[in-house]
Design a protein around this motif. Structure first.
Motif, PDB file in Angstrom:
ATOM      1  N   VAL A 140       0.841  -1.195   0.000  1.00 39.98           N
ATOM      2  CA  VAL A 140       0.000   0.000   0.000  1.00 39.98           C
ATOM      3  C   VAL A 140       0.880   1.250   0.000  1.00 39.98           C
ATOM      4  CG1 VAL A 140      -1.806   1.274   1.212  1.00 39.98           C
ATOM      5  CG2 VAL A 140      -1.783  -1.241   1.268  1.00 39.98           C
ATOM      6  N   THR A 141       0.590   2.180  -0.895  1.00 42.88           N
ATOM      7  CA  THR A 141       1.308   3.455  -0.956  1.00 42.88           C
ATOM      8  C   THR A 141       0.304   4.583  -1.122  1.00 42.88           C
ATOM      9  OG1 THR A 141       1.566   3.322  -3.366  1.00 42.88           O
ATOM     10  CG2 THR A 141       3.332   2.390  -2.022  1.00 42.88           C
ATOM     11  N   GLY A 142       0.705   5.773  -0.691  1.00 39.12           N
ATOM     12  CA  GLY A 142      -0.172   6.921  -0.840  1.00 39.12           C
ATOM     13  C   GLY A 142       0.413   8.152  -0.176  1.00 39.12           C
ATOM     14  N   LYS A 143      -0.447   9.141   0.059  1.00 40.58           N
ATOM     15  CA  LYS A 143      -0.025  10.410   0.651  1.00 40.58           C
ATOM     16  C   LYS A 143      -0.949  10.775   1.802  1.00 40.58           C
ATOM     17  CE  LYS A 143       1.830  12.251  -3.709  1.00 40.58           C
ATOM     18  NZ  LYS A 143       3.243  12.237  -3.263  1.00 40.58           N
ATOM     19  N   ALA A 144      -0.378  11.437   2.821  1.00 36.66           N
ATOM     20  CA  ALA A 144      -1.155  11.932   3.952  1.00 36.66           C
ATOM     21  C   ALA A 144      -0.345  13.004   4.667  1.00 36.66           C
ATOM     22  CB  ALA A 144      -1.494  10.804   4.925  1.00 36.66           C
ATOM     23  N   TYR A 145      -1.024  14.024   5.174  1.00 41.03           N
ATOM     24  CA  TYR A 145      -0.367  15.096   5.924  1.00 41.03           C
ATOM     25  C   TYR A 145       0.823  15.675   5.159  1.00 41.03           C
ATOM     26  CZ  TYR A 145      -3.091  13.256   9.852  1.00 41.03           C
ATOM     27  OH  TYR A 145      -4.103  12.822  10.669  1.00 41.03           O
ATOM     28  N   THR A 146       0.657  15.882   3.874  1.00 42.06           N
ATOM     29  CA  THR A 146       1.646  16.463   2.953  1.00 42.06           C
ATOM     30  C   THR A 146       2.879  15.582   2.767  1.00 42.06           C
ATOM     31  OG1 THR A 146       2.909  17.792   4.578  1.00 42.06           O
ATOM     32  CG2 THR A 146       0.905  18.781   3.660  1.00 42.06           C
ATOM     33  N   GLY A 147       2.867  14.364   3.291  1.00 38.23           N
ATOM     34  CA  GLY A 147       3.980  13.440   3.102  1.00 38.23           C
ATOM     35  C   GLY A 147       3.509  12.165   2.432  1.00 38.23           C
ATOM     36  N   THR A 148       4.353  11.150   2.432  1.00 41.62           N
ATOM     37  CA  THR A 148       4.010   9.869   1.822  1.00 41.62           C
ATOM     38  C   THR A 148       3.870   8.805   2.895  1.00 41.62           C
ATOM     39  OG1 THR A 148       6.345   9.279   1.478  1.00 41.62           O
ATOM     40  CG2 THR A 148       5.229  10.460  -0.302  1.00 41.62           C
ATOM     41  N   PHE A 169       3.830   0.039   9.138  1.00 43.86           N
ATOM     42  CA  PHE A 169       3.626   1.276   8.395  1.00 43.86           C
ATOM     43  C   PHE A 169       4.920   2.090   8.343  1.00 43.86           C
ATOM     44  CE2 PHE A 169       2.879   2.076  12.839  1.00 43.86           C
ATOM     45  CZ  PHE A 169       3.559   3.265  13.081  1.00 43.86           C
ATOM     46  N   GLN A 170       4.954   2.990   7.396  1.00 43.54           N
ATOM     47  CA  GLN A 170       6.061   3.933   7.288  1.00 43.54           C
ATOM     48  C   GLN A 170       5.508   5.247   6.747  1.00 43.54           C
ATOM     49  OE1 GLN A 170       9.528   2.506   5.293  1.00 43.54           O
ATOM     50  NE2 GLN A 170      10.521   4.498   5.202  1.00 43.54           N
ATOM     51  N   ALA A 171       5.751   6.319   7.460  1.00 46.29           N
ATOM     52  CA  ALA A 171       5.342   7.661   7.037  1.00 46.29           C
ATOM     53  C   ALA A 171       6.595   8.508   6.862  1.00 46.29           C
ATOM     54  CB  ALA A 171       4.416   8.295   8.071  1.00 46.29           C
ATOM     55  N   THR A 172       6.708   9.176   5.724  1.00 45.57           N
ATOM     56  CA  THR A 172       7.910   9.934   5.397  1.00 45.57           C
ATOM     57  C   THR A 172       7.554  11.382   5.123  1.00 45.57           C
ATOM     58  OG1 THR A 172       8.869   7.941   4.386  1.00 45.57           O
ATOM     59  CG2 THR A 172       9.923  10.056   3.864  1.00 45.57           C
ATOM     60  N   GLN A 173       8.223  12.270   5.826  1.00 44.24           N
ATOM     61  CA  GLN A 173       8.086  13.711   5.618  1.00 44.24           C
ATOM     62  C   GLN A 173       6.635  14.185   5.763  1.00 44.24           C
ATOM     63  OE1 GLN A 173      11.038  16.054   4.756  1.00 44.24           O
ATOM     64  NE2 GLN A 173      11.498  14.314   6.083  1.00 44.24           N
ATOM     65  N   ILE A 174       5.931  13.641   6.764  1.00 45.00           N
ATOM     66  CA  ILE A 174       4.587  14.133   7.052  1.00 45.00           C
ATOM     67  C   ILE A 174       4.689  15.315   8.015  1.00 45.00           C
ATOM     68  CG2 ILE A 174       3.562  11.862   6.687  1.00 45.00           C
ATOM     69  CD1 ILE A 174       3.327  11.567   9.708  1.00 45.00           C
ATOM     70  N   GLU A 175       3.709  16.197   7.995  1.00 49.01           N
ATOM     71  CA  GLU A 175       3.736  17.364   8.875  1.00 49.01           C
ATOM     72  C   GLU A 175       3.448  16.927  10.310  1.00 49.01           C
ATOM     73  OE1 GLU A 175       4.150  20.494  10.893  1.00 49.01           O
ATOM     74  OE2 GLU A 175       4.712  20.505   8.767  1.00 49.01           O
ATOM     75  N   ALA A 176       4.407  17.183  11.205  1.00 50.08           N
ATOM     76  CA  ALA A 176       4.321  16.698  12.581  1.00 50.08           C
ATOM     77  C   ALA A 176       3.098  17.243  13.310  1.00 50.08           C
ATOM     78  CB  ALA A 176       5.599  17.065  13.339  1.00 50.08           C
ATOM     79  N   ALA A 197       7.915   5.200  11.642  1.00 46.86           N
ATOM     80  CA  ALA A 197       7.722   3.842  11.151  1.00 46.86           C
ATOM     81  C   ALA A 197       7.545   2.906  12.334  1.00 46.86           C
ATOM     82  CB  ALA A 197       8.906   3.393  10.298  1.00 46.86           C
ATOM     83  N   GLY A 198       6.756   1.818  12.134  1.00 44.82           N
ATOM     84  CA  GLY A 198       6.568   0.884  13.227  1.00 44.82           C
ATOM     85  C   GLY A 198       5.649  -0.264  12.874  1.00 44.82           C
ATOM     86  N   GLY A 218       7.742   1.626  17.441  1.00 43.90           N
ATOM     87  CA  GLY A 218       8.217   2.347  16.272  1.00 43.90           C
ATOM     88  C   GLY A 218       9.313   3.339  16.609  1.00 43.90           C
ATOM     89  N   ASP A 219       9.735   4.046  15.573  1.00 45.41           N
ATOM     90  CA  ASP A 219      10.763   5.078  15.695  1.00 45.41           C
ATOM     91  C   ASP A 219      10.278   6.319  14.961  1.00 45.41           C
ATOM     92  OD1 ASP A 219      13.363   3.688  16.852  1.00 45.41           O
ATOM     93  OD2 ASP A 219      12.471   2.300  15.413  1.00 45.41           O
TER      94      ASP A 219
END
Length: 359
Positions: A140-148, A169-176, A197-198, A218-219
């Motif tokens: 599964v891939t997509g975008k959320a909170y301006t990140g991926t 899951f893994q979230a990259t460069q999402i708005e904290a 990610a976690g 997660g981290d």
């Protein structure tokens, strides 16, 4: 009052197969386009006790699902853990829970917009498998909170009254701030692009049951961000800065914030939360935030060289601490810090009296 307009544009019934070559469905909140085949549905699915299902082929379901907008929270409110608490009654276009029949299958899905658990995902694509009343969503891939975002999850519906969830899951460069605001009451303080990610496990349809059973490891980290302080935290650090003739801005740059994150027994634990707080020093904290609002963090603040020197110059050190650092060396003072109370009324303590020599 519910808008439900299934349009079966093309359907075929060849031997041993039900084939839908195109079906469009429109709801008040969502739409879907579906194609698929169900092979060998009979006699396996015929509701007769006389059929020995161990001796006949199990049906196989193959499909493609696409949607411009698919709102799970409104269509299936019971299946969105955490969302049900804010739903006084089912929305008009909610659908009854569907018990997954004992079939196997596989397929793909493609959503322009997917709303789940109050989170808006876009450009969501992935694959799915169905087996032994389990649903696997993977790749599964997509975008959320301006990140991926990416990940996988398994929903085990073999006990429909007590579903089980596992996933990664893994979230990259999402708005904290967007992420924190959604899952806690600490919104408006931490800003920046976050990686997280976690893996997780949980059970149950109801929000309370889901949260009580949720475990996660997660981290997380923010490379370049900013912290907006207020209340007790701002007051405590500002008082420390004033001792050395400095001011502490409410908005501070954060560099290389990182922490291990775990969820157990209704609490979010942070272990080894480390960051550099502007020109004040290095923060190292561990503790928890509970879903009921209670907080309990403790750790150290390793003051910068400038802050330590300022305490020497202004006589801000206590007793033997002043003597220990009286050589005006480049040493830094390590100050115990604790944050307790609740998220609504936190209590912050920076204890210079219990300080020890740092690096």
């Amino acid at each position: 009052n519910v808008v439900r307009r299934p349009l079966a544009d093309s359907m075929r019934l060849p031997p041993d197969t039900v084939a839908v070559t195109r079906m469009n469905v429109k709801f008040a909140s969502s739409d879907a386009s579906f194609v698929g085949t169900l092979t060998k549905p009979f006699p396996y699915l015929v509701p007769l006790r006389s059929i020995d299902r161990s001796r006949v082929p199990k049906p196989f379901f193959q499909f493609k699902l696409a949607s411009n907008r698919f709102d799970c929270d409104k269509l299936f409110p019971e299946a969105a853990p955490g969302a049900g608490a804010a739903i006084a009654k089912k929305p008009l276009d909610s659908l009854p829970s569907i018990i997954v029949p004992d079939i196997d299958g596989q397929g793909t899905f493609d959503f322009d917009t997917l709303i789940y658990n109050k989170i808006e995902f876009t450009q969501i694509k992935g694959k799915a498998k169905i087996y032994n009343r389990k649903i696997d969503a993977y790749d599964v891939t997509g975008k959320a909170y301006t990140g991926t975002v990416s990940g996988k999850t398994t929903v085990d519906l073999s006990d429909f009254e007590n579903p089980k969830y596992t996933g990664a899951f893994q979230a990259t460069q999402i708005e904290a701030n967007d992420f924190i605001t959604r899952f806690s009451s600490f919104g408006g303080h931490l800003f920046g692009k976050m990686n997280f990610a976690g893996q997780y496990n949980a059970t149950g349809w109801e929000p309370d049951q889901f949260l009580k059973s949720l475990t996660l490891d997660g981290d997380g980290g923010v490379q370049e961000g900013r912290l907006v302080t207020s209340g007790a935290l701002f007051t405590s650090i500002n008082e420390l800065a004033q001792r050395v003739g400095q001011t502490f801005d409410k908005e501070q740059a954060l560099r290389t914030l990182k922490s291990k994150v775990s969820i157990r027994d209704g609490k979010i634990y942070l272990q080894g939360l480390q960051t550099i707080l502007g020109n004040v020093g290095d923060v190292d904290l561990a503790g928890y935030y509970a879903f009921d609002g209670k907080i309990g963090y403790s750790g150290t603040l390793l003051l910068s060289k400038e802050m330590t020197q300022g305490l020497l110059d202004k006589g801000g050190l206590i007793g033997g601490l002043a003597g220990a650092l009286s050589d005006r060396s480049s040493q830094r003072l390590k100050v115990p810090i604790a944050v307790t109370g609740t998220s609504a009324e936190p209590k912050v303590e920076i204890d210079l009296a219990a300080s020890g020599k740092g690096l």
